[in-house]
Enzyme design. Sequence first.
Site, PDB file in Angstrom:
ATOM      1  N   ASP A 122      14.170  -3.500  -5.165  1.00 12.96           N
ATOM      2  CA  ASP A 122      14.423  -4.588  -6.119  1.00 12.96           C
ATOM      3  C   ASP A 122      15.892  -5.042  -6.065  1.00 12.96           C
ATOM      4  O   ASP A 122      16.220  -6.154  -6.462  1.00 12.96           O
ATOM      5  CB  ASP A 122      14.133  -4.132  -7.553  1.00 12.96           C
ATOM      6  CG  ASP A 122      12.797  -3.438  -7.666  1.00 12.96           C
ATOM      7  OD1 ASP A 122      11.924  -3.928  -8.382  1.00 12.96           O
ATOM      8  OD2 ASP A 122      12.607  -2.381  -7.016  1.00 12.96           O
ATOM      9  N   SER A 145      27.978  -2.194  -5.040  1.00 10.13           N
ATOM     10  CA  SER A 145      28.188  -3.551  -4.528  1.00 10.13           C
ATOM     11  C   SER A 145      27.149  -3.774  -3.437  1.00 10.13           C
ATOM     12  O   SER A 145      27.453  -3.670  -2.243  1.00 10.13           O
ATOM     13  CB  SER A 145      29.587  -3.685  -3.926  1.00 10.13           C
ATOM     14  OG  SER A 145      30.585  -3.330  -4.830  1.00 10.13           O
ATOM     15  N   GLU A 146      25.922  -4.035  -3.854  1.00  7.51           N
ATOM     16  CA  GLU A 146      24.842  -4.117  -2.862  1.00  7.51           C
ATOM     17  C   GLU A 146      25.124  -5.170  -1.795  1.00  7.51           C
ATOM     18  O   GLU A 146      24.801  -4.977  -0.622  1.00  7.51           O
ATOM     19  CB  GLU A 146      23.498  -4.402  -3.548  1.00  7.51           C
ATOM     20  CG  GLU A 146      22.859  -3.197  -4.228  1.00  7.51           C
ATOM     21  CD  GLU A 146      23.467  -2.870  -5.581  1.00  7.51           C
ATOM     22  OE1 GLU A 146      24.305  -3.655  -6.074  1.00  7.51           O
ATOM     23  OE2 GLU A 146      23.110  -1.820  -6.158  1.00  7.51           O
ATOM     24  N   HIS A 180      12.582  -1.958 -11.092  1.00  9.51           N
ATOM     25  CA  HIS A 180      12.799  -0.856 -10.147  1.00  9.51           C
ATOM     26  C   HIS A 180      11.537  -0.496  -9.368  1.00  9.51           C
ATOM     27  O   HIS A 180      11.493   0.551  -8.747  1.00  9.51           O
ATOM     28  CB  HIS A 180      13.245   0.408 -10.889  1.00  9.51           C
ATOM     29  CG  HIS A 180      14.693   0.420 -11.280  1.00  9.51           C
ATOM     30  ND1 HIS A 180      15.232  -0.479 -12.163  1.00  9.51           N
ATOM     31  CD2 HIS A 180      15.717   1.238 -10.914  1.00  9.51           C
ATOM     32  CE1 HIS A 180      16.517  -0.204 -12.332  1.00  9.51           C
ATOM     33  NE2 HIS A 180      16.835   0.821 -11.578  1.00  9.51           N
ATOM     34  N   GLU A 201      25.196   3.748  -2.284  1.00  6.65           N
ATOM     35  CA  GLU A 201      25.517   4.388  -3.559  1.00  6.65           C
ATOM     36  C   GLU A 201      25.014   5.832  -3.550  1.00  6.65           C
ATOM     37  O   GLU A 201      23.897   6.083  -3.099  1.00  6.65           O
ATOM     38  CB  GLU A 201      24.867   3.583  -4.693  1.00  6.65           C
ATOM     39  CG  GLU A 201      25.519   2.219  -4.835  1.00  6.65           C
ATOM     40  CD  GLU A 201      24.578   1.155  -5.387  1.00  6.65           C
ATOM     41  OE1 GLU A 201      23.671   1.494  -6.157  1.00  6.65           O
ATOM     42  OE2 GLU A 201      24.753  -0.028  -5.010  1.00  6.65           O
TER      43      GLU A 201
END
Length: 824
Positions: free
Chosen positions: A557, A531-532, A599, A501
Amino acid sequence: MPKSVTIHPTDVRKSGEVTFDPIPVNQYNRSLKDELDRYAREDLIRIHRDMAIVRAFESMLNDVKRNGNYQGIEYNHRGPAHLSIGQEASAVGQAFLLSADDHIFGSHRSHGEILAKGLSAIEKLDDATLLGIMRSYDGGAILKLIDTGAARSAKELAIDFLLYGALAEIFGREKGFNRGMGGSMHAFFTPFGIYPNNAIVGGSSDISVGAALFKRVNSRSGIVICNIGDASVNCGPTWEALSFATMDQFKKLWDDAHRGGLPLIMNFVNNFYGMGGQPVGETGGFGILARLGAGISPDQMHAERVDGYNPLAIIDAIARKREIILRGDGPVLLDTVTYRFSGHSPSDASSYREKSEVDEWQQIDSLQTYKDDLLESGICTSEDMAALQAKVDEAVLRSYKLAIDVKASPRADLYAPGSLLESTMFSNQHVESLDPERKPELLLPVAENPRVKRLESRSRSGIGPNGETLPKGKCVGIRDALFEAILGRFAVDPTLIAYGEENRDWGGAFGVYQGLTEALPYHRLFNSPISEGAIVGTAVGYALEGGRALVELMYCDFLGRAGDEVFNQLSKWQSMSGGMLKMPVVLRVSVGSKYGAQHSQDWTSICAHIPGLKVVFPATPYDSKGLMNSALTGTDPVVFFESQRIYDQTELFHGKEGVPAGFYEIPIGVPDIKREGTDLTILTVGATLYRALEAAKTLEAEYGISAEVIDARSIVPFDYEIVIESVKKTGQIVLASDACERGSILQTMAAKIAQLAFNYLDAPPVVVGARNWITPPDEIEDSFFPFESDILDAINEYVEPLPGYETKRVCDPEDLLRRSREGI
Ligand SMILES: Cc1ncc(C[n+]2csc(CCOP(=O)(O)OP(=O)(O)O)c2C)c(N)n1
Ligand SMILES: [Mg+2]
């Protein structure tokens, strides 16, 4: 060029409607007789032969699983066997036109696809190539076994090779295609274009997209087919794969030589069931699966439903879809209708479906129907068919007898040091370029890169000529050191690509990639969707095809979003392939701060717990560059932790020279002494190093204690000897990191050190981690992470009392017990 499209309010606020094209459903309507001029007689018979081989092979497995024998020969197969009896036409039809350059990926139910694709490759490869493959695969082990000396053609031998290789793999034998480490659900054989099958439902979806990406980026021939079940349509990774595969940039932003849709067919093998759940009518709401393409892209992914019960309908569909793909208009979605008579697994009692339904499909069994058509059209006689069937049955029986014979087909001995799994968990190779024939594509030479030029005026060390500490803005920091390593590797390995990203114009979420956009064409550095799972899964597919990928998840995370891809795919394919595959993927993740609970957690321990991942966490510019260089010249998956707290940290440990401008490597797995001492060892992971150094200073100044500070740098692998040597000298050790204390990798390290250096220790190793809480908001975050005072508190309480020291925060055994009791 930061934007590809300008968003004008007049355009996007205009009224109108979205329209869809009709979605074709089973439109193929030719009979075998209509097709006679398009196929050679032998081809039509071979289609039947291949279906018969798949049927016979799986019927044999069905007998073994249900009755413990085949043709009276007993065998107990304890592992899985998800059979596709009934689905043969869809596998054979699909494979018919494919060459060895066309690659298929599949699922837990892929024996049929493996055999069909293998048989098709055998038909197309010439004898010399086939013999070359059989002689070289695993040192010719399978060939030696199946070649009895009887006069047989190369193709006949290759069929035995295929049947035996697949069956020995299913039975967990060392001579199997993947040395028995993959088994029924993961077996594959890349020389025939059969790529990994996946036991995770939907697992192949993003991996296949990565394989197609490899073909597109590296201009390789062939297409990729992802075979997954109808129930996998409800999986997150499948949706992420579809979005990734249809990104506009492939067709709109990439340069002329690389522009075009991915060469991919997402083929849903639609047998209308999950295990027992029904996607249509129960667990899904999409009706006709082909409908999904219309929601994904304006060309509706050229989706259609095809009749997978008719091999000729599938061949026709693959021919048409391949044309679309070859003109750059892919990817394509197919909804291939089929049916399994067999249960989900042989123990399945089929309680979820009516017997009458199974009977209806069995009555039109494609194997029989197609055979009847051959006979009716005069292509062959029933004697021909009987002879063909006898040959098929003999071949299956031959491979069965060989594969269950423990002498001919032993299992790997995993007990001895250096066993198959010990030697294949990592490939440990050093390869600078994965395609030395090709020149890496750069938009401008490294020396002319604007960031490289800017860095020329910076000090390479954080220490000035007179020993003074230089301001951060004037020195090379961690973020710069990483950039230098990465750009350097882009100039050497043409297969290297980076994405994630905000990786391109933004310069990477935290600025590591600033300057890369100017250096690299789109196909080597691009923004991915959020879209990890697909970011990691596509990298896996890219690497399985022979490329090297550097991918990024903004915050560690977010690893949760890519759980399967990191923990089951990235980590496992090298060993599940018995060492046949390499996984050169570097996954950058950063440990955050200031952003609260979702995070800011350090998840090193979770990655370290999964076998097959290398894990590093450098804390200095020198180490960051050296370790990144090692990661990007290695052939193993590396989870590369970075800390957002210290991206601009300067180099304080390498004198005036600081960070070398050129290439150098730091071997993964070797900790580094950052401060020498004689009385106490402090071992740190990540950014905690700097807080440990502050504690060491205080210990020296106020208590006369000389602390040795060791920076772990790597977590997996990890060489304990340096730490043990230090402990032998100091007799005491504290371990500190920002990870929550419970289950932290530091606990494993502490236990190992206690075990290995017990005789030298004056006190048990003590772990100082973050609290077992969520990370609180920035303003009160310091109460969570360990600071200098927490390290001193722990030393005072558990190692040796510091004269006159007042504990800052309760941490006595009673409080430790209370917190454990309460789970906090
Ligand atoms: C992520 C995941 N969830 C559940 C399972 C257990 N499981 C194995 S196969 C299967 C059904 C899959 O159905 P489908 O995708 O349609 O493939 P089919 O079995 O019909 O070939 C399930 C639920 C699994 N292997 N992976
Ligand atoms: Mg299904």
